[in-house]
Motif scaffolding. Structure first.
Motif, PDB file in Angstrom:
ATOM      1  N   ASP A 195      10.790  12.693   4.521  1.00  0.00           N
ATOM      2  CA  ASP A 195       9.725  12.414   5.485  1.00  0.00           C
ATOM      3  C   ASP A 195      10.261  11.436   6.534  1.00  0.00           C
ATOM      4  OD1 ASP A 195       7.321  12.367   6.697  1.00  0.00           O
ATOM      5  OD2 ASP A 195       6.228  11.370   5.080  1.00  0.00           O
ATOM      6  N   THR A 196      11.016  11.948   7.497  1.00  0.00           N
ATOM      7  CA  THR A 196      11.663  11.079   8.478  1.00  0.00           C
ATOM      8  C   THR A 196      10.967  11.082   9.841  1.00  0.00           C
ATOM      9  OG1 THR A 196      13.155  12.901   9.045  1.00  0.00           O
ATOM     10  CG2 THR A 196      13.915  11.302   7.375  1.00  0.00           C
ATOM     11  N   ARG A 197      10.362  12.201  10.221  1.00  0.00           N
ATOM     12  CA  ARG A 197       9.706  12.258  11.536  1.00  0.00           C
ATOM     13  C   ARG A 197       8.418  11.430  11.547  1.00  0.00           C
ATOM     14  NH1 ARG A 197      10.266  18.583  13.608  1.00  0.00           N
ATOM     15  NH2 ARG A 197      12.559  18.617  13.658  1.00  0.00           N
ATOM     16  N   THR A 198       7.581  11.655  10.563  1.00  0.00           N
ATOM     17  CA  THR A 198       6.339  10.882  10.437  1.00  0.00           C
ATOM     18  C   THR A 198       6.306  10.257   9.046  1.00  0.00           C
ATOM     19  OG1 THR A 198       5.161  12.863   9.711  1.00  0.00           O
ATOM     20  CG2 THR A 198       5.078  12.316  12.071  1.00  0.00           C
ATOM     21  N   PRO A 199       7.129   9.227   8.820  1.00  0.00           N
ATOM     22  CA  PRO A 199       7.201   8.636   7.474  1.00  0.00           C
ATOM     23  C   PRO A 199       5.876   8.000   7.054  1.00  0.00           C
ATOM     24  CG  PRO A 199       8.317   7.243   9.070  1.00  0.00           C
ATOM     25  CD  PRO A 199       7.956   8.502   9.790  1.00  0.00           C
TER      26      PRO A 199
ATOM     27  N   LEU B  42      11.992  -1.985  -1.300  1.00  0.00           N
ATOM     28  CA  LEU B  42      13.132  -1.098  -1.114  1.00  0.00           C
ATOM     29  C   LEU B  42      12.764   0.359  -1.370  1.00  0.00           C
ATOM     30  CD1 LEU B  42      15.932  -3.202  -2.873  1.00  0.00           C
ATOM     31  CD2 LEU B  42      15.520  -2.968  -0.413  1.00  0.00           C
ATOM     32  N   VAL B  43      11.849   0.579  -2.286  1.00  0.00           N
ATOM     33  CA  VAL B  43      11.483   1.948  -2.648  1.00  0.00           C
ATOM     34  C   VAL B  43      10.432   2.515  -1.697  1.00  0.00           C
ATOM     35  CG1 VAL B  43      10.471   3.399  -4.452  1.00  0.00           C
ATOM     36  CG2 VAL B  43      12.068   1.576  -5.068  1.00  0.00           C
ATOM     37  N   PHE B  44       9.412   1.709  -1.375  1.00  0.00           N
ATOM     38  CA  PHE B  44       8.253   2.223  -0.645  1.00  0.00           C
ATOM     39  C   PHE B  44       8.237   1.840   0.833  1.00  0.00           C
ATOM     40  CE2 PHE B  44       6.593   1.543  -5.061  1.00  0.00           C
ATOM     41  CZ  PHE B  44       6.517   2.886  -5.400  1.00  0.00           C
ATOM     42  N   SER B  45       9.290   1.237   1.333  1.00  0.00           N
ATOM     43  CA  SER B  45       9.318   0.844   2.742  1.00  0.00           C
ATOM     44  C   SER B  45       9.161   2.074   3.648  1.00  0.00           C
ATOM     45  CB  SER B  45      10.626   0.126   3.068  1.00  0.00           C
ATOM     46  OG  SER B  45      10.698  -0.185   4.441  1.00  0.00           O
ATOM     47  N   ARG B  46       8.519   1.881   4.793  1.00  0.00           N
ATOM     48  CA  ARG B  46       8.223   2.998   5.686  1.00  0.00           C
ATOM     49  C   ARG B  46       9.478   3.592   6.318  1.00  0.00           C
ATOM     50  NH1 ARG B  46       7.422   3.651  11.185  1.00  0.00           N
ATOM     51  NH2 ARG B  46       5.932   5.294  11.773  1.00  0.00           N
ATOM     52  N   ASP B  47      10.353   2.736   6.840  1.00  0.00           N
ATOM     53  CA  ASP B  47      11.493   3.229   7.616  1.00  0.00           C
ATOM     54  C   ASP B  47      12.763   3.401   6.791  1.00  0.00           C
ATOM     55  OD1 ASP B  47       9.984   3.248   9.995  1.00  0.00           O
ATOM     56  OD2 ASP B  47      10.283   1.092  10.223  1.00  0.00           O
TER      57      ASP B  47
ATOM     58  N   GLY C 217      12.809   3.103   3.194  1.00  0.00           N
ATOM     59  CA  GLY C 217      12.493   3.194   1.776  1.00  0.00           C
ATOM     60  C   GLY C 217      13.109   4.412   1.109  1.00  0.00           C
ATOM     61  N   ALA C 218      13.419   4.270  -0.168  1.00  0.00           N
ATOM     62  CA  ALA C 218      14.041   5.368  -0.910  1.00  0.00           C
ATOM     63  C   ALA C 218      13.085   6.537  -1.092  1.00  0.00           C
ATOM     64  CB  ALA C 218      14.511   4.848  -2.269  1.00  0.00           C
ATOM     65  N   LEU C 219      11.786   6.262  -1.248  1.00  0.00           N
ATOM     66  CA  LEU C 219      10.834   7.343  -1.495  1.00  0.00           C
ATOM     67  C   LEU C 219      10.732   8.285  -0.299  1.00  0.00           C
ATOM     68  CD1 LEU C 219       8.766   8.658  -3.324  1.00  0.00           C
ATOM     69  CD2 LEU C 219       7.045   7.066  -2.456  1.00  0.00           C
ATOM     70  N   ASN C 220      10.611   7.742   0.901  1.00  0.00           N
ATOM     71  CA  ASN C 220      10.550   8.592   2.092  1.00  0.00           C
ATOM     72  C   ASN C 220      11.856   9.347   2.306  1.00  0.00           C
ATOM     73  OD1 ASN C 220       7.909   8.132   2.866  1.00  0.00           O
ATOM     74  ND2 ASN C 220       8.413   6.343   4.104  1.00  0.00           N
ATOM     75  N   ALA C 221      12.978   8.709   1.931  1.00  0.00           N
ATOM     76  CA  ALA C 221      14.268   9.394   2.063  1.00  0.00           C
ATOM     77  C   ALA C 221      14.357  10.578   1.109  1.00  0.00           C
ATOM     78  CB  ALA C 221      15.406   8.416   1.804  1.00  0.00           C
ATOM     79  N   VAL C 222      13.865  10.403  -0.101  1.00  0.00           N
ATOM     80  CA  VAL C 222      13.884  11.498  -1.073  1.00  0.00           C
ATOM     81  C   VAL C 222      12.944  12.623  -0.653  1.00  0.00           C
ATOM     82  CG1 VAL C 222      13.314  12.119  -3.452  1.00  0.00           C
ATOM     83  CG2 VAL C 222      14.587  10.019  -2.981  1.00  0.00           C
ATOM     84  N   LEU C 223      11.775  12.242  -0.136  1.00  0.00           N
ATOM     85  CA  LEU C 223      10.804  13.249   0.296  1.00  0.00           C
ATOM     86  C   LEU C 223      11.202  13.929   1.601  1.00  0.00           C
ATOM     87  CD1 LEU C 223       7.460  11.346  -0.485  1.00  0.00           C
ATOM     88  CD2 LEU C 223       8.562  13.144  -1.839  1.00  0.00           C
TER      89      LEU C 223
ATOM     90  N   ASP D  13       3.597   5.260   5.527  1.00  0.00           N
ATOM     91  CA  ASP D  13       3.660   3.807   5.397  1.00  0.00           C
ATOM     92  C   ASP D  13       3.009   3.414   4.073  1.00  0.00           C
ATOM     93  OD1 ASP D  13       4.040   1.169   5.843  1.00  0.00           O
ATOM     94  OD2 ASP D  13       2.801   1.018   7.641  1.00  0.00           O
ATOM     95  N   TRP D  14       3.789   3.512   2.989  1.00  0.00           N
ATOM     96  CA  TRP D  14       3.247   3.297   1.651  1.00  0.00           C
ATOM     97  C   TRP D  14       2.718   1.878   1.450  1.00  0.00           C
ATOM     98  CZ3 TRP D  14       2.688   7.719  -0.822  1.00  0.00           C
ATOM     99  CH2 TRP D  14       3.584   8.768  -0.578  1.00  0.00           C
ATOM    100  N   LEU D  15       3.372   0.902   2.054  1.00  0.00           N
ATOM    101  CA  LEU D  15       2.976  -0.495   1.865  1.00  0.00           C
ATOM    102  C   LEU D  15       2.139  -1.031   3.015  1.00  0.00           C
ATOM    103  CD1 LEU D  15       6.292  -1.984   0.421  1.00  0.00           C
ATOM    104  CD2 LEU D  15       4.282  -1.177  -0.822  1.00  0.00           C
ATOM    105  N   GLY D  16       2.113  -0.340   4.130  1.00  0.00           N
ATOM    106  CA  GLY D  16       1.332  -0.808   5.268  1.00  0.00           C
ATOM    107  C   GLY D  16      -0.052  -0.212   5.335  1.00  0.00           C
ATOM    108  N   ASP D  17      -0.250   0.935   4.712  1.00  0.00           N
ATOM    109  CA  ASP D  17      -1.554   1.582   4.711  1.00  0.00           C
ATOM    110  C   ASP D  17      -2.426   0.938   3.628  1.00  0.00           C
ATOM    111  OD1 ASP D  17      -3.756   3.227   4.628  1.00  0.00           O
ATOM    112  OD2 ASP D  17      -2.609   5.098   4.748  1.00  0.00           O
ATOM    113  N   PRO D  18      -3.543   0.295   4.002  1.00  0.00           N
ATOM    114  CA  PRO D  18      -4.377  -0.377   2.994  1.00  0.00           C
ATOM    115  C   PRO D  18      -5.012   0.562   1.985  1.00  0.00           C
ATOM    116  CG  PRO D  18      -5.460  -0.381   5.132  1.00  0.00           C
ATOM    117  CD  PRO D  18      -4.068   0.119   5.363  1.00  0.00           C
ATOM    118  N   ASP D  19      -5.022   1.860   2.270  1.00  0.00           N
ATOM    119  CA  ASP D  19      -5.557   2.821   1.304  1.00  0.00           C
ATOM    120  C   ASP D  19      -4.504   3.265   0.290  1.00  0.00           C
ATOM    121  OD1 ASP D  19      -8.074   2.830   2.519  1.00  0.00           O
ATOM    122  OD2 ASP D  19      -7.447   4.358   3.976  1.00  0.00           O
ATOM    123  N   LEU D  20      -3.237   2.977   0.581  1.00  0.00           N
ATOM    124  CA  LEU D  20      -2.153   3.417  -0.302  1.00  0.00           C
ATOM    125  C   LEU D  20      -1.428   2.268  -0.994  1.00  0.00           C
ATOM    126  CD1 LEU D  20      -0.450   6.195   1.894  1.00  0.00           C
ATOM    127  CD2 LEU D  20      -1.985   6.536  -0.040  1.00  0.00           C
TER     128      LEU D  20
END
Length: 305
Positions: free
Chosen positions: A155-159, A140-145, A147-153, A161-168
């Motif tokens: 970052d809507t145009r190019t969100p 719920l927090v780190f979801s790409r589309d 997620g609460a973190l992207n909403a707070v930041l 992907d906190w959980l999909g990026d294997p480096d993050l």
């Protein structure tokens, strides 16, 4: 008459002999837990060790293959070493960041700051949640589309992907796991701090020691038993990490850990119980190596003192 009374009193004060009924009760009270421990813990452990030298799919005949499973594991299984690295990273993150932070929170609350009961309850609340629930909260927090973190930041145009990026994603999951681990450590240290004799602190203050010196030279050494418990728990929690990564993406795409590999091989689509048991034995060996080494060092330190 007095001598008879004294003899009776002496007999009463002598060592009590167990009756057959007492022995039967002790046998039941001790025997049942021991049998359950053997059946639930040591039985499957020994079975895994034996099965790690076999090739078995759970249905057909068991084929003895010697050390082939371990050879394939170390040389021909590409996700094994990343999983080992992730478990060690998990251990370092919880041990070097979450555990000291939990100790810091315990010290602050022990000083009696305002609303300390509220802080204590709030910080401990994640501990009552299972790691699977913590994994769902992390989504719920780190979801790409959504997620609460992207909403707070914003970052809507190019969100990101906190959980999909294997480096993050491993770092995001470590933050979520540390959120729960910190509250657990805080409660353990808070209980230890409550048991510290205040006269020791007063004596250090009279000798001119500052609060920092008093903590590191007087208080922290008295927390040695708590330190042992916390560090052993940290090792175990780090190496058996499963629920949270499985809830996020089934332990794939950068979140591989040893416990997930065991599950995938034993109850996955291609059941390889022997190979999965070999991974479980490696996980057991790594856990015992950390715990036994640390406990031996602690016991030697106690003897030297």
């Amino acid at each position: 008459m007095p001598s008879t009374t004294a003899q009776r009193a002496g007999r009463r004060r002598g060592p009590r002999r167990f009756t057959p009924r007492d022995l039967a009760v002790l046998g039941v009270l001790l025997g049942i837990p021991i049998l359950l421990d053997i059946a639930i813990v040591w039985g499957p452990t020994l079975a895994s060790v034996v099965l790690s030298f076999t090739n078995w799919d759970g249905i057909g005949d068991i084929e003895w293959v010697g050390t082939d499973n371990y050879t394939n594991l170390f040389t021909n299984y590409p996700v094994f070493w990343p999983a080992v690295r992730h478990n060690l990273l998990w251990l370092a993150f919880l041990g070097c960041l979450a555990t000291p932070f939990g100790l810091l929170l315990a010290v602050l609350i022990d000083k009696g700051v305002r609303f300390s009961r509220f802080y204590q309850s709030t910080l401990y609340m994640p501990v009552v949640l299972s790691l699977a629930v913590v994994g769902f909260i992390a989504q719920l927090v780190f979801s790409r589309d959504q997620g609460a973190l992207n909403a707070v930041l914003g970052d809507t145009r190019t969100p990101t992907d906190w959980l999909g990026d294997p480096d993050l994603n491993i770092w995001m999951i470590l933050i979520a796991a540390a959120w729960r681990h910190t509250g657990y450590v805080m409660i353990l240290y808070l209980a230890g701090l409550k048991a510290v004799d205040r006269s020791l602190k007063e004596a250090a203050a009279i000798d001119g020691a500052s609060e920092t010196q008093t903590f590191f030279r007087v208080v922290l050494p008295t927390l040695r038993p708590v330190n042992i418990i916390v560090r052993v728990i940290t090792v175990i929690e780090s190496l058996r990490a499963f629920d949270i990564v499985y809830a996020v993406n089934h332990g794939r795409n950068g979140l591989e850990v040893l416990s997930v590999l065991v599950t995938d091989n034993i109850i996955g689509e291609a059941s390889r119980i022997g190979f999965g048991s070999a991974i479980a034995v490696v996980l057991l060996g790594v856990s015992l190596a950390f715990v036994v080494t640390y406990l031996v060092q602690e016991l030697r330190g106690e003897k030297n003192r």
